[in-house]
Design an enzyme around this catalytic site. Structure first.
Site, mmCIF file in Angstrom:
data_model
loop_
_atom_site.group_PDB
_atom_site.id
_atom_site.type_symbol
_atom_site.label_atom_id
_atom_site.label_comp_id
_atom_site.label_asym_id
_atom_site.label_seq_id
_atom_site.Cartn_x
_atom_site.Cartn_y
_atom_site.Cartn_z
ATOM 1 N N SER A 1 4.114 9.284 12.154
ATOM 2 C CA SER A 1 3.451 8.680 13.298
ATOM 3 C C SER A 1 3.155 9.756 14.351
ATOM 4 O O SER A 1 2.470 10.727 14.039
ATOM 5 C CB SER A 1 4.300 7.537 13.858
ATOM 6 O OG SER A 1 3.571 6.758 14.784
ATOM 7 N N ASP B 1 -1.330 -1.143 7.952
ATOM 8 C CA ASP B 1 -0.625 -0.673 9.149
ATOM 9 C C ASP B 1 -1.168 -1.382 10.388
ATOM 10 O O ASP B 1 -2.380 -1.402 10.624
ATOM 11 C CB ASP B 1 -0.806 0.842 9.276
ATOM 12 C CG ASP B 1 0.099 1.480 10.308
ATOM 13 O OD1 ASP B 1 0.123 1.007 11.457
ATOM 14 O OD2 ASP B 1 0.779 2.464 9.966
ATOM 15 N N HIS C 1 3.737 -0.395 9.593
ATOM 16 C CA HIS C 1 3.919 0.944 10.153
ATOM 17 C C HIS C 1 5.383 1.362 10.186
ATOM 18 O O HIS C 1 5.745 2.439 9.700
ATOM 19 C CB HIS C 1 3.327 0.989 11.565
ATOM 20 C CG HIS C 1 3.367 2.343 12.198
ATOM 21 N ND1 HIS C 1 2.461 3.336 11.876
ATOM 22 C CD2 HIS C 1 4.205 2.886 13.117
ATOM 23 C CE1 HIS C 1 2.737 4.436 12.577
ATOM 24 N NE2 HIS C 1 3.792 4.179 13.338
#
Length: 440
Positions: free
Chosen positions: A181, A324, A356
């Site tokens: 991320s 996601d 996610h």
């Protein structure tokens, strides 16, 4: 150590560089200290850990000092054969209590800081017998979202770690980059700038999970949603990075939104997400979002913060959830296309099953196995595959069983020692169950 509370980075003298540090070489070690780490600041993390202050630079080449936390498995002795993993946390904040060097420490008051949630990933690398460097890649100013400079800080942190005698590493130590991320975005920046900025480092590969891909696009999509706090923290970070943003903010954005941005600068990530959910900058501006972002200076910044222009010279693994809810798969598809078009070697796994936050953890064995293969000089694969789940292979299942045992050790405060998994390969250099990853 009972009742001990470490000082926050903005209050701790350790973070203040000595006079004349700007004349030192990038990555040169300025000072070090032994530290104790803990899960959520409470349960002791039984590893060997130090913090290193080193010279680095920001986006514009201005010298600064930053900190990395370096770790070895409990009881490990210095060994020049040991690889080094630079793990870029998803800091996703500007506040100093969210910096990994503080949030990971025993006694830290940082509940809701994302680096505390990433301890299992760090511990999993240590359990392979690897050394780990965890840089404060946002720098002393917490400049979340700035391009390229997270890479400078990560690479200079690697240089400092290789020179730190207690780790026993040297200039020939193989290195891998890893992050997810916001940490994945920092990882691709490090991968992009490595050949120019730190060509002497023996970087064998980089793993970037859900690495944002297009921060400007992510801002537009998250603005006004449950995850609008990410967009606001990102915008607050860009105001620190690009001074030309300030006149636009003062002219076009109402004081109420500016007050919320000020709160975003000092808050911990997860509570901020709850507090700032569904905030829409368009409701606090005399321009709608598309018009605001279409201003010439905003377009220049959005272009500058988008990775993918420079092809990393090391092989890449990029992992992304098709469904996601935070990072759009289309943005990662486009990033991979830019990299491949520029000549990079990329293996891209698209996971149909995961959200996610879930993918970060179920992909741990896949990501670590890929790093292990690069460290073993197994040629890196390339190409795009959409899979049912990156956990749907025998090799990944073995890794998850190991992760379950490791998690139990973390939660009970038992030592994290080296328990490496040895990759099994056939004579063609492929894993026996590799085809099971292909899914449908």
């Amino acid at each position: 150590m009972r009742g001990f509370r470490p000082l926050r980075p903005d209050q701790d003298p350790f973070y203040r560089p000595p006079a004349g540090f700007e004349h030192r070489a990038p990555g040169e070690l300025l000072r070090s200290r032994v530290v104790e780490l803990a899960v959520f600041g409470v349960v002791p993390l039984r590893v060997s850990a130090w913090q290193l202050l080193y010279r680095t630079s920001d986006l514009n080449g201005v010298p600064e000092a930053s900190v990395t936390t370096v770790l070895l498995p409990r009881g490990a002795v210095p060994d020049g054969r040991r690889p080094l993993i630079s793990f870029q946390c998803a800091i996703d904040a500007l506040a100093p209590q969210c910096f990994p060097s503080y949030a990971l420490r025993r006694g830290a008051r940082a509940l809701g800081a994302i680096p505390q949630l990433e301890v299992p990933l760090i511990a999993a690398a240590l359990a392979r017998g690897w050394a780990v460097s965890v840089p404060d890649h946002g720098g002393p100013g917490g400049r979340f979202g700035a391009p390229r400079e997270p890479g400078y800080r990560a690479l200079d942190g690697i240089r400092a770690a290789l020179a730190f005698g207690s780790l026993g590493l040297d200039a020939d130590t193989p290195v891998a980059l890893w992050g997810y991320s916001g940490g994945g975005l920092a990882t691709v920046w490090a991968a992009e700038v490595a050949a120019r900025y730190a060509p002497e480092l023996a970087i064998v590969g980089a793993v970037a999970g859900s690495p944002v891909g297009d921060p400007g696009s992510a801002f537009v999509r998250l603005n006004g949603t449950l995850f609008a706090g990410f967009a606001m923290v990102f915008l607050a970070g860009l105001r620190r990075t690009y001074p030309t943003l300030e006149p636009i903010a003062q002219l076009r954005v109402r004081p109420r939104y500016l007050d919320m941005l000020a709160k975003a600068e000092v808050g911990v990530t997860l509570p901020l997400l709850a507090r700032l959910a569904r905030r829409d900058v368009g409701r606090y501006s005399d321009l709608d979002v598309d018009t605001l972002l279409g201003l010439p200076e905003m377009r220049r910044i959005i272009t500058d913060i988008r990775p993918g222009v420079v092809a990393p010279t090391m092989p890449l693994l990029i992992v992304q959830g098709v469904n996601d809810e935070i990072i759009a798969v289309a943005d990662i598809d486009a990033l991979v296309e830019r990299y491949v078009g520029a000549g990079a070697r990329v293996e891209y796994l698209r996971d149909r099953f995961s959200t996610h936050f879930l993918l970060q953890f179920i992909a741990i064995p896949t990501m670590l196995d890929w790093i292990a293969d690069r460290l073993a000089d197994i040629p890196a694969p390339s190409g795009t595959r959409t899979v049912r789940s990156v956990a749907a292979s025998r090799r990944a299942s073995r890794g998850h069983r190991t992760m379950a045992r490791l998690s139990a050790r973390l939660l009970t405060g038992r030592p994290i020692r080296s328990e490496p998994l040895v990759p099994q390969v056939d004579r063609a250099g492929q894993h026996p169950d590799a085809t099971r990853l292909t899914g449908s």
